[in-house]
Write a protein that holds these residues in place. Structure first.
Motif, PDB file in Angstrom:
ATOM      1  N   GLU A  45       1.114  -1.195   0.436  1.00  0.00           N
ATOM      2  CA  GLU A  45      -0.343  -0.415  -0.264  1.00  0.00           C
ATOM      3  C   GLU A  45       0.760   1.747   0.064  1.00  0.00           C
ATOM      4  O   GLU A  45       1.178   1.106   0.898  1.00  0.00           O
ATOM      5  N   VAL A  46       0.345   1.784  -0.847  1.00  0.00           N
ATOM      6  CA  VAL A  46       1.239   3.614  -0.960  1.00  0.00           C
ATOM      7  C   VAL A  46       0.821   3.858  -0.371  1.00  0.00           C
ATOM      8  O   VAL A  46      -0.493   4.583  -1.410  1.00  0.00           O
ATOM      9  N   LYS A  47       0.844   5.406   0.423  1.00  0.00           N
ATOM     10  CA  LYS A  47      -0.280   6.494   1.336  1.00  0.00           C
ATOM     11  C   LYS A  47       1.107   7.623   0.821  1.00  0.00           C
ATOM     12  O   LYS A  47       1.884   7.566   1.077  1.00  0.00           O
ATOM     13  N   ALA A  48       0.403   8.719   0.404  1.00  0.00           N
ATOM     14  CA  ALA A  48       1.672  10.057   0.413  1.00  0.00           C
ATOM     15  C   ALA A  48       0.681  11.111   0.074  1.00  0.00           C
ATOM     16  O   ALA A  48      -0.845  11.082  -0.107  1.00  0.00           O
ATOM     17  N   GLU A  49       0.859  12.151   1.133  1.00  0.00           N
ATOM     18  CA  GLU A  49       0.271  13.365   1.102  1.00  0.00           C
ATOM     19  C   GLU A  49       1.094  14.588   0.461  1.00  0.00           C
ATOM     20  O   GLU A  49       2.588  14.185   0.583  1.00  0.00           O
ATOM     21  N   ALA A  50       1.031  16.143   0.239  1.00  0.00           N
ATOM     22  CA  ALA A  50       1.422  16.970  -0.026  1.00  0.00           C
ATOM     23  C   ALA A  50       0.810  18.054  -0.241  1.00  0.00           C
ATOM     24  O   ALA A  50      -0.718  18.078   0.414  1.00  0.00           O
ATOM     25  N   LYS A  51       1.496  19.108   0.005  1.00  0.00           N
ATOM     26  CA  LYS A  51       1.037  20.703  -0.764  1.00  0.00           C
ATOM     27  C   LYS A  51       0.498  20.642  -1.399  1.00  0.00           C
ATOM     28  O   LYS A  51      -0.720  22.137  -1.206  1.00  0.00           O
ATOM     29  N   GLY A  52       0.749  20.563  -2.552  1.00  0.00           N
ATOM     30  CA  GLY A  52       0.451  21.061  -3.882  1.00  0.00           C
ATOM     31  C   GLY A  52       0.452  22.102  -4.282  1.00  0.00           C
ATOM     32  O   GLY A  52       0.689  23.248  -3.928  1.00  0.00           O
ATOM     33  N   THR A  53       0.313  21.734  -6.080  1.00  0.00           N
ATOM     34  CA  THR A  53       1.509  23.063  -6.532  1.00  0.00           C
ATOM     35  C   THR A  53       0.596  23.697  -7.900  1.00  0.00           C
ATOM     36  O   THR A  53      -0.177  22.392  -8.168  1.00  0.00           O
ATOM     37  N   ASP A  54       1.150  24.562  -8.256  1.00  0.00           N
ATOM     38  CA  ASP A  54       0.455  24.226 -10.114  1.00  0.00           C
ATOM     39  C   ASP A  54       0.193  23.587 -10.762  1.00  0.00           C
ATOM     40  O   ASP A  54       0.210  22.946 -11.584  1.00  0.00           O
ATOM     41  N   CYS A  55       1.817  23.076 -10.500  1.00  0.00           N
ATOM     42  CA  CYS A  55       2.090  22.105 -12.051  1.00  0.00           C
ATOM     43  C   CYS A  55       2.281  20.063 -11.153  1.00  0.00           C
ATOM     44  O   CYS A  55       1.950  19.224 -11.924  1.00  0.00           O
ATOM     45  N   TYR A  56       1.926  20.104  -9.511  1.00  0.00           N
ATOM     46  CA  TYR A  56       1.261  19.175  -8.487  1.00  0.00           C
ATOM     47  C   TYR A  56       0.828  19.252  -8.133  1.00  0.00           C
ATOM     48  O   TYR A  56       0.720  19.677  -6.470  1.00  0.00           O
ATOM     49  N   PRO A  57      -0.517  19.503  -8.659  1.00  0.00           N
ATOM     50  CA  PRO A  57      -1.937  19.736  -7.884  1.00  0.00           C
ATOM     51  C   PRO A  57      -2.227  18.546  -6.863  1.00  0.00           C
ATOM     52  O   PRO A  57      -2.923  19.001  -5.734  1.00  0.00           O
TER      53      PRO A  57
END
Length: 493
Positions: free
Chosen positions: A119-131
């Motif tokens: 299982e792969v779980k990830a969180e991110a801030k979110g950007t214009d190129c990586y929303p």
């Protein structure tokens, strides 16, 4: 006449090369002599299979839609480092799960090699190129673009054995060490071990082709903590010396030569199978590849001393260690290995078979590994020793009454009194013990005192004392010398 790697490779391709394992080479030299062995034998295969904590994998998942710059990545709830581009992560073998202390990065790696989904779980801030900000999915090894094992430090050259002088059981990366020199553990394949068959690293260098967990791998360069400037006997290091940084394709690896494990109360580790072919170019190399367990000396270190430079209790050879018992301070104690000699032998034989079939050629190193000496960490903060903060202890004799002890406690305003017998520490009694004795009507000091006393030494670091107070949930530590004579006390008060 000396041989060349190119000449030996031609013989491997035509399946005419004489390939022996390091074990077989010992017998061949004894039966035929060194000169004939150097002439006849083309390659000696080596092998080791042990816990190699400094191991890990780079994984590339490919881009999701919409794209995401993966951060705070969990693989089967094991944290992976995502600070390298968007969908690349590095997973260390010893990284523990956030939920299960008996599962870690090594287990994720083994699951992948065995074809199990993770299982792969990830969180991110979110950007214009990586929303994309959150991801949860399941992948198998075949779903990954790349899965590259890159191990910063593998195949240690003669790692020291371990024992324990203290009265406590110690749980270490060298396994469980029993009190009072109760056992010895070690971790090496001895005469089969790759770097012990090429002690001066004449044939092993940057670019050397290796057998890594069943796949074809390579030496990237020297491993971390690579240390060639050590004591040697007949050219063989007597302590931890050379190391290798290795890389290989996880997709080509065989679960028989890669296993996850847990070292009790230490954590996850990865057992890695490494085999390196040694080309027998001349008599000198033939001699090195005929090294036997009885020729390889190793230091037995006291892990009871919580210092970077642990004292040597004695020297031993691998024939002694592999016998199952060794003499230590006048008594026989059991020995055990954290590495598998049986699996190391399997590695050496598997590599031999591939070479005999022409499926594994030698590679000429593009550069030699450097000679280097390991430096200690540059610590800028002063480390405080127990002797710098300990206090004089208020004591009593084992023959004194509980009433006498209670009066001493009141008069000296202390809650802990070490109990002495013939000048040595025999126990410790607390105000709580005295209160219990009053309630139960007991007036025998020996019956209420704690006889198995957790202690520290004057030269121990304060951090070790604090750790013992916390782990054992106690509030005082008598300070004793090497003869168990009381020299002070540390309390949490």
């Amino acid at each position: 006449m000396p041989k060349t790697i190119a000449e030996i490779n031609q013989k491997i391709k035509s399946q005419d090369a004489l390939v022996l394992t390091a074990e077989e080479m010992i017998s061949y030299v004894r039966e035929n002599g060194l000169k004939k062995a150097a002439k006849d034998v083309d390659v000696v295969t080596t092998g080791t299979f042990g816990a190699m904590c400094s191991s890990g994998v780079f994984l590339n998942f490919g881009h999701c839609d919409p794209p995401m710059k993966m951060q705070n990545v969990l693989l089967n709830n094991v944290p992976a480092y995502g600070g390298i581009a968007a969908v690349d992560v590095f997973l260390g073998a010893t990284q523990p799960s956030v939920w299960d202390e008996n599962y870690g990065g090594a287990h994720v790696i083994e699951d992948l090699v065995c074809g199990r989904p993770i299982e792969v779980k990830a969180e991110a801030k979110g950007t214009d190129c990586y929303p994309k900000e959150r991801l949860k999915t399941t992948v198998k090894l075949e779903d990954l673009n790349q899965a590259i094992m890159l191990n910063p430090r593998n195949a240690y050259q003669n790692y020291s054995a371990a024992t324990n002088s203290t009265e406590d059981i110690l749980h270490t990366y060298m396994g469980t060490l029993l009190p009072k020199f109760g056992n010895v553990t070690y971790s090496s394949a001895g005469q089969l071990s790759p770097l012990l068959n090429d002690p001066n690293l004449e044939t092993i260098g940057i670019g050397t082709k290796v057998f890594l967990c069943g796949a074809q791998g390579y030496v990237v360069r020297e491993g971390t903590q690579h240390n060639t400037e050590v004591e040697r006997k007949n050219d063989v290091p007597t302590k931890a010396a050379g190391t290798l940084m290795l890389q290989g394709d996880l997709k080509q690896m065989d679960p028989r030569f890669l296993r996850a494990g847990i070292v009790h109360e230490y954590g996850p580790t990865l057992f890695v199978g490494v085999g390196i072919p040694i080309p027998v170019l001349n008599e000198r190399i033939a001699k090195y590849t005929a090294v036997s367990d009885e020729d390889i000396e190793v230091n037995v270190l006291d892990y009871g001393i919580k210092k970077r430079d642990r004292p040597v209790v004695r020297k031993a050879n691998y024939k002694e260690l592999r016998s199952g018992r060794i003499e230590l301070n006048g008594q026989e104690v059991p020995t055990s290995s954290l590495s598998s000699y049986k699996k190391a032998r399997e590695v050496a034989h598997a590599l031999k078979k591939r070479m005999e079939k022409g499926g594994f050629l030698l590679s000429e190193p593009v550069a030699h590994l450097p000679k280097s000496r390991v430096m200690p960490m540059n610590e800028t903060a002063k480390r405080v020793l127990v002797c710098e903060i300990m206090k004089n202890a208020v004591t009593c004799d084992v023959k004194e009454s509980i009433a006498d002890v209670s009066r001493i406690m009141l008069k000296r305003a202390v809650n802990h009194i070490p109990v002495l017998e013939c000048g040595k520490l025999a126990g410790i009694v607390t105000s709580w013990d005295v209160a219990k004795s009053v309630a139960t009507g007991c007036d025998d000091l020996e019956k209420i005192m704690v006889k198995h006393v957790i202690t520290v030494h004057p030269g121990d670091y304060v951090e070790e004392a604090a750790r013992k107070l916390n782990v054992h949930k106690i509030s005082a530590l008598p300070v004793v010398d090497s003869e168990n004579k009381l020299v002070g006390i540390i309390t949490s008060e």
